[in-house]
Structure formats: structure tokens, C-alpha cells
Design a protein around this motif. Structure first.
Motif, PDB file in Angstrom:
ATOM      1  N   GLU A   1      23.871  57.294  21.134  1.00 36.37           N
ATOM      2  CA  GLU A   1      23.564  58.031  19.896  1.00 36.37           C
ATOM      3  C   GLU A   1      24.691  58.997  19.533  1.00 36.37           C
ATOM      4  O   GLU A   1      25.126  59.800  20.351  1.00 36.37           O
ATOM      5  CB  GLU A   1      22.271  58.816  20.061  1.00 36.37           C
ATOM      6  CG  GLU A   1      21.818  59.543  18.823  1.00 36.37           C
ATOM      7  CD  GLU A   1      21.219  58.612  17.788  1.00 36.37           C
ATOM      8  OE1 GLU A   1      21.424  58.874  16.589  1.00 36.37           O
ATOM      9  OE2 GLU A   1      20.566  57.639  18.170  1.00 36.37           O
ATOM     10  N   GLY A   2      25.186  58.858  18.324  1.00 35.53           N
ATOM     11  CA  GLY A   2      26.224  59.757  17.831  1.00 35.53           C
ATOM     12  C   GLY A   2      27.640  59.342  18.202  1.00 35.53           C
ATOM     13  O   GLY A   2      28.597  59.904  17.696  1.00 35.53           O
ATOM     14  N   GLY A   3      27.770  58.350  19.065  1.00 41.35           N
ATOM     15  CA  GLY A   3      29.097  57.899  19.463  1.00 41.35           C
ATOM     16  C   GLY A   3      29.621  56.808  18.548  1.00 41.35           C
ATOM     17  O   GLY A   3      28.854  56.124  17.883  1.00 41.35           O
ATOM     18  N   SER A   4      30.917  56.642  18.548  1.00 40.00           N
ATOM     19  CA  SER A   4      31.521  55.638  17.674  1.00 40.00           C
ATOM     20  C   SER A   4      31.204  54.212  18.123  1.00 40.00           C
ATOM     21  O   SER A   4      31.329  53.273  17.336  1.00 40.00           O
ATOM     22  CB  SER A   4      33.036  55.835  17.607  1.00 40.00           C
ATOM     23  OG  SER A   4      33.615  55.648  18.892  1.00 40.00           O
ATOM     24  N   ILE A   5      30.745  54.040  19.352  1.00 46.88           N
ATOM     25  CA  ILE A   5      30.421  52.714  19.858  1.00 46.88           C
ATOM     26  C   ILE A   5      29.001  52.279  19.486  1.00 46.88           C
ATOM     27  O   ILE A   5      28.673  51.092  19.563  1.00 46.88           O
ATOM     28  CB  ILE A   5      30.621  52.661  21.394  1.00 46.88           C
ATOM     29  CG1 ILE A   5      30.693  51.215  21.869  1.00 46.88           C
ATOM     30  CG2 ILE A   5      29.521  53.434  22.116  1.00 46.88           C
ATOM     31  CD1 ILE A   5      31.103  51.072  23.314  1.00 46.88           C
TER      32      ILE A   5
END
Length: 131
Positions: free
Chosen positions: A88-92
Motif C-alpha cells: 500500500e502506497g508503494g510504487s510497486i
């Protein structure tokens, strides 16, 4: 203002061009774009297969098939939201979510295809054989 719009459009076009060569994706944006492209392709195949199944299904079965498909979509989306929640919230996260959706969509397509290819006399198959 015009320069920033032009720059944004250039980035979008270049991301799409880079996504065409997914085997060489070298950054997260390219990998996310590739995963989204793969999902779109899998979804297109699913929709074609579902459409074929709906055409072949007897009237009473069409409602059941439609309900099953809608509930499957809700389950697929919920499962993939859970699976990608760890990022959650990561670019991945978009890539993880798209990959999950793709995997489940490919599985569903194979299942629907199996209904289109039942053995003659298979009473567990809700669709009649192709004519």
C-alpha cells in the motif's frame, strides 16, 4: 503551462512505447505499465470467452452464468486488493495488483473455456456442446 502539458504527454507516450518492450522494462513505471497491458489483454480474452459462453448458454443458464461472473469479479478484486495491500502506497502496488488480477483472469478464462469444451454426455456441464 503549455510546456508542462507537453512534457506530461511526452512522458505518457514514452511510457506506452516502453511498455511495448516489456521484457526490457527497467524501472517501476515501465513494469507497472507492462503489468497493466497484460491485464488488459487477459481481460479482453476473458470477455470474448464469456461472450461465447453466454451465446451458447440456454436462457435459464444465462442468468446463473451472469450472476456467477459478477460474483467472481467481486471476489477476484477483493482477493487482489488483499494481496497487494502489503505494498500500500508503494510504487510497486499497481504491478502487484495487476499481476494478481491477470493471474486470476487467466484462470477464469481457462475455466470458462473448459465449459465450452465439455465431453458429450457430461451432466455436470451447464453448456451444450458446440454445433
Amino acid at each position: 503551462m503549455k510546456l508542462s502539458i507537453l512534457a506530461a504527454m511526452t512522458l505518457l507516450v514514452s511510457a506506452n512505447a516502453l511498455a511495448d518492450d516489456c521484457g526490457n522494462a527497467s524501472n517501476q513505471m515501465e513494469m507497472n505499465t507492462c503489468a497493466a497491458k497484460q491485464l488488459k489483454e487477459a481481460d479482453t480474452k476473458l470477455n470474448e470467452t464469456y461472450g461465447t459462453a453466454m451465446k451458447r448458454a440456454p436462457e435459464a443458464t444465462k442468468t446463473l452464468l451472469k450472476t456467477a461472473q459478477q460474483k467472481w469479479i467481486a471476489l477476484r478484486d477483493a482477493d487482489c486488493a488483499l494481496i497487494s495491500s502489503g505494498t500500500e502506497g508503494g510504487s510497486i502496488q499497481p504491478m502487484i495488483n495487476s499481476q494478481c488480477l491477470t493471474d486470476k483472469t487467466v484462470e477464469r478464462t481457462a475455466w470458462l473455456e473448459s465449459l465450452l469444451n465439455c465431453e458429450e454426455g457430461d451432466l455436470s456441464c451447464p453448456l451444450p456442446p458446440a454445433r
